[in-house]
Design a protein around this motif. Sequence first.
Motif, PDB file in Angstrom:
ATOM      1  N   LYS A 209      47.943  11.950 -54.860  1.00 17.33           N
ATOM      2  CA  LYS A 209      47.177  12.369 -56.040  1.00 17.33           C
ATOM      3  C   LYS A 209      45.818  11.683 -56.100  1.00 17.33           C
ATOM      4  CE  LYS A 209      49.441   9.108 -59.208  1.00 17.33           C
ATOM      5  NZ  LYS A 209      48.448   8.075 -59.119  1.00 17.33           N
ATOM      6  N   ASP A 210      45.666  10.569 -55.352  1.00 20.27           N
ATOM      7  CA  ASP A 210      44.389   9.852 -55.325  1.00 20.27           C
ATOM      8  C   ASP A 210      43.440  10.369 -54.246  1.00 20.27           C
ATOM      9  OD1 ASP A 210      45.171   8.155 -57.444  1.00 20.27           O
ATOM     10  OD2 ASP A 210      46.294   6.911 -56.026  1.00 20.27           O
ATOM     11  N   SER A 211      43.915  11.267 -53.395  1.00 23.08           N
ATOM     12  CA  SER A 211      43.065  11.835 -52.347  1.00 23.08           C
ATOM     13  C   SER A 211      42.028  12.765 -52.969  1.00 23.08           C
ATOM     14  CB  SER A 211      43.915  12.618 -51.337  1.00 23.08           C
ATOM     15  OG  SER A 211      44.846  11.773 -50.706  1.00 23.08           O
ATOM     16  N   THR A 212      40.937  12.964 -52.254  1.00 24.78           N
ATOM     17  CA  THR A 212      39.863  13.828 -52.739  1.00 24.78           C
ATOM     18  C   THR A 212      40.020  15.241 -52.173  1.00 24.78           C
ATOM     19  OG1 THR A 212      38.393  13.356 -50.881  1.00 24.78           O
ATOM     20  CG2 THR A 212      38.277  11.855 -52.798  1.00 24.78           C
TER      21      THR A 212
ATOM     22  N   GLU B 136      52.537  14.299 -48.840  1.00 24.89           N
ATOM     23  CA  GLU B 136      52.599  12.882 -48.486  1.00 24.89           C
ATOM     24  C   GLU B 136      52.732  12.674 -46.984  1.00 24.89           C
ATOM     25  OE1 GLU B 136      55.678  11.265 -50.945  1.00 24.89           O
ATOM     26  OE2 GLU B 136      54.420  11.315 -52.739  1.00 24.89           O
ATOM     27  N   ALA B 137      53.457  13.570 -46.310  1.00 24.49           N
ATOM     28  CA  ALA B 137      53.622  13.450 -44.852  1.00 24.49           C
ATOM     29  C   ALA B 137      52.281  13.587 -44.126  1.00 24.49           C
ATOM     30  CB  ALA B 137      54.605  14.499 -44.344  1.00 24.49           C
TER      31      ALA B 137
ATOM     32  N   ALA C 205      48.396  19.190 -57.853  1.00 27.09           N
ATOM     33  CA  ALA C 205      48.385  19.770 -56.510  1.00 27.09           C
ATOM     34  C   ALA C 205      46.972  19.985 -55.996  1.00 27.09           C
ATOM     35  CB  ALA C 205      49.105  21.117 -56.544  1.00 27.09           C
ATOM     36  N   PHE C 206      46.917  20.249 -54.691  1.00 25.44           N
ATOM     37  CA  PHE C 206      45.711  20.794 -54.077  1.00 25.44           C
ATOM     38  C   PHE C 206      45.949  22.284 -53.905  1.00 25.44           C
ATOM     39  CE2 PHE C 206      45.167  16.384 -52.594  1.00 25.44           C
ATOM     40  CZ  PHE C 206      43.850  16.183 -52.997  1.00 25.44           C
ATOM     41  N   TRP C 207      44.876  23.058 -53.921  1.00 29.80           N
ATOM     42  CA  TRP C 207      44.942  24.499 -53.747  1.00 29.80           C
ATOM     43  C   TRP C 207      43.995  24.908 -52.628  1.00 29.80           C
ATOM     44  CZ3 TRP C 207      47.514  28.231 -56.913  1.00 29.80           C
ATOM     45  CH2 TRP C 207      48.202  27.694 -58.002  1.00 29.80           C
ATOM     46  N   LEU C 208      44.438  25.855 -51.829  1.00 28.88           N
ATOM     47  CA  LEU C 208      43.618  26.440 -50.768  1.00 28.88           C
ATOM     48  C   LEU C 208      43.499  27.931 -51.042  1.00 28.88           C
ATOM     49  CD1 LEU C 208      42.245  26.492 -47.955  1.00 28.88           C
ATOM     50  CD2 LEU C 208      44.543  26.753 -46.976  1.00 28.88           C
TER      51      LEU C 208
END
Length: 128
Positions: free
Chosen positions: A45-48, A39-40, A98-101
């Motif tokens: 969760k709505d981000s692509t 969030e910072a 979550a996002f994953w890298l």
Amino acid sequence: MSITLTDEFTEKDLVSATVYFESMDAIVTGLKEEFSTLEAAGLTKDSTVEDYAKAVTTNNQKDSKIKTEDGLTYFTYTSDVNGKTYFYIATMYKSNDAFWLFNFACDSSNQEKFESTFKTWAKSVSFE
């Protein structure tokens, strides 16, 4: 999370990664970043996945072109580590929380040998 690699890989612990796999010629790291911790950075969760990819390149000061093709969102880069140059493909994903890298890496002299293989492995990443 699941990923399909060859049996040449061994899963090991790495403090800076959620998952880490190593073979004689390549490494794979995966980092899970939950939405609440992003969030910072202005991500929710709505981000692509593309939003996340832009944040990753900005945060890591990588001047890399983000590509979205064949079902993958990724960028490539090289980095010098202990006097050796490594080639990386960084792929980004979004799961339900979550996002994953994921980073796929090899000695830069092996880029041609591994680049398409890295993409195949990257396409095998899935979330339940």
